[in-house]
Design an enzyme around this catalytic site. Structure first.
Site, PDB file in Angstrom:
ATOM      1  N   HIS A   6      58.134  38.418  47.728  1.00  0.00           N
ATOM      2  CA  HIS A   6      57.060  38.390  48.729  1.00  0.00           C
ATOM      3  C   HIS A   6      55.894  39.311  48.345  1.00  0.00           C
ATOM      4  O   HIS A   6      55.229  39.873  49.220  1.00  0.00           O
ATOM      5  CB  HIS A   6      57.594  38.792  50.115  1.00  0.00           C
ATOM      6  CG  HIS A   6      58.429  37.745  50.760  1.00  0.00           C
ATOM      7  ND1 HIS A   6      59.197  37.993  51.870  1.00  0.00           N
ATOM      8  CD2 HIS A   6      58.640  36.444  50.457  1.00  0.00           C
ATOM      9  CE1 HIS A   6      59.838  36.888  52.232  1.00  0.00           C
ATOM     10  NE2 HIS A   6      59.513  35.938  51.381  1.00  0.00           N
ATOM     11  N   ARG A  53      60.024  32.013  40.442  1.00  0.00           N
ATOM     12  CA  ARG A  53      60.314  31.441  41.754  1.00  0.00           C
ATOM     13  C   ARG A  53      59.069  31.460  42.627  1.00  0.00           C
ATOM     14  O   ARG A  53      58.147  32.245  42.406  1.00  0.00           O
ATOM     15  CB  ARG A  53      61.444  32.216  42.445  1.00  0.00           C
ATOM     16  CG  ARG A  53      61.080  33.648  42.815  1.00  0.00           C
ATOM     17  CD  ARG A  53      62.263  34.393  43.406  1.00  0.00           C
ATOM     18  NE  ARG A  53      62.801  33.728  44.582  1.00  0.00           N
ATOM     19  CZ  ARG A  53      62.296  33.879  45.806  1.00  0.00           C
ATOM     20  NH1 ARG A  53      61.233  34.645  45.998  1.00  0.00           N
ATOM     21  NH2 ARG A  53      62.844  33.270  46.834  1.00  0.00           N
ATOM     22  N   LEU A  54      59.069  30.572  43.591  1.00  0.00           N
ATOM     23  CA  LEU A  54      58.091  30.583  44.671  1.00  0.00           C
ATOM     24  C   LEU A  54      58.875  30.653  45.970  1.00  0.00           C
ATOM     25  O   LEU A  54      59.921  30.010  46.109  1.00  0.00           O
ATOM     26  CB  LEU A  54      57.223  29.317  44.646  1.00  0.00           C
ATOM     27  CG  LEU A  54      56.235  29.161  43.489  1.00  0.00           C
ATOM     28  CD1 LEU A  54      55.541  27.803  43.573  1.00  0.00           C
ATOM     29  CD2 LEU A  54      55.203  30.275  43.491  1.00  0.00           C
ATOM     30  N   ASP A  55      58.372  31.412  46.937  1.00  0.00           N
ATOM     31  CA  ASP A  55      59.044  31.521  48.224  1.00  0.00           C
ATOM     32  C   ASP A  55      59.150  30.143  48.888  1.00  0.00           C
ATOM     33  O   ASP A  55      58.382  29.224  48.594  1.00  0.00           O
ATOM     34  CB  ASP A  55      58.287  32.471  49.146  1.00  0.00           C
ATOM     35  CG  ASP A  55      58.244  33.896  48.605  1.00  0.00           C
ATOM     36  OD1 ASP A  55      59.176  34.269  47.865  1.00  0.00           O
ATOM     37  OD2 ASP A  55      57.280  34.617  48.929  1.00  0.00           O
ATOM     38  N   LYS A  56      60.082  30.029  49.814  1.00  0.00           N
ATOM     39  CA  LYS A  56      60.319  28.757  50.492  1.00  0.00           C
ATOM     40  C   LYS A  56      59.052  28.200  51.133  1.00  0.00           C
ATOM     41  O   LYS A  56      58.805  26.994  51.090  1.00  0.00           O
ATOM     42  CB  LYS A  56      61.415  28.938  51.547  1.00  0.00           C
ATOM     43  CG  LYS A  56      61.810  27.660  52.262  1.00  0.00           C
ATOM     44  CD  LYS A  56      62.915  27.924  53.279  1.00  0.00           C
ATOM     45  CE  LYS A  56      63.299  26.655  54.027  1.00  0.00           C
ATOM     46  NZ  LYS A  56      64.358  26.886  55.042  1.00  0.00           N
TER      47      LYS A  56
END
Length: 229
Positions: free
Chosen positions: A182, A99-102
């Site tokens: 994060h 995943r990548l943060d928003k």
């Protein structure tokens, strides 16, 4: 393989939707219109609306994820990375690897290959991910050493050894082989600065293509795929 399953796998729609396409006489097998969605096919030429439909067991896409999009397959409130794909590719049942943060941009792989996904995300595989970051504030003088030794936050969270490369007063590269929530932002904060922009530029041996614009995606080439395996 059943014809309706074949068509659904390649992204022509759900099983119900492709059954309707067949009954509407829009599908041909070896140039003969068929009306039976449960017929079995094997190495025949399948066409939808006279366009050949090519079957692949696995699909691999590389996306340059923009900010404001979440790394998920569906969400009732936010735009997801799947929403950036065309409908046919959405129907291929691919999912993001990791995943990548928003608010993080950059390299993201989407696939239906579970083995590759596991190999790239398993902590035992130690796959490096490299991020470019813009920061504000002053890094500790020994920030590079702290990264190399691993960092422990006040709440007890521990991060393994990572690489910090200082480009300038407000630009850095960070290399990690974990994927905690994060993580880059929290590690940078622990050494005195704040991340104000973050972009993943490399995963394993695969670099984010320079010609892939933010928000764009395409299929991986065989050479690119080899770099991930």
């Amino acid at each position: 393989m059943r014809l309706d399953r074949y068509l659904s796998h390649v992204g022509c729609g759900t099983r119900t939707e492709v059954q309707k396409l067949v009954k509407q006489k829009r599908v041909s097998v070896d140039n003969v219109i068929v009306t039976t969605p449960n017929m079995h096919i094997n190495n025949q030429v399948v066409k939808l609306d006279n366009y050949e439909v090519i079957y692949k067991e696995y699909y691999y896409f590389i996306l340059n994820k923009p900010q404001g999009v979440i790394t998920a397959t569906e969400d009732s409130q936010h735009k997801t990375v799947l929403d950036l794909l065309n409908i046919a590719d959405q129907n291929k049942k691919v999912a993001p690897i990791g995943r990548l943060d928003k608010d993080t941009e950059g390299l993201l792989i989407l696939t239906n290959d579970g083995k590759l996904s596991h190999n790239l995300t398993s902590p035992a595989k130690h796959v490096n991910k490299i991020y470019y970051a813009k920061i504000q504030g002053n890094l500790d003088k020994d920030a590079v050493e702290k990264f190399s030794l691993g960092i422990q936050l006040n709440d007890g969270t521990k991060y393994k050894s990572a690489k910090l490369e200082v480009i300038s007063n407000d630009e850095i590269y960070v290399t990690i082989n974990e994927g905690k929530f994060h993580q880059v932002k929290k590690m940078v904060k622990a050494v005195g600065a704040e991340v104000i922009f973050l972009k993943r530029v490399k995963m394993g041996n695969l670099d984010l293509p320079e010609d892939l614009l933010c928000g764009e995606y395409r299929e991986l080439t065989e050479d690119e795929l080899d770099k991930l395996r």
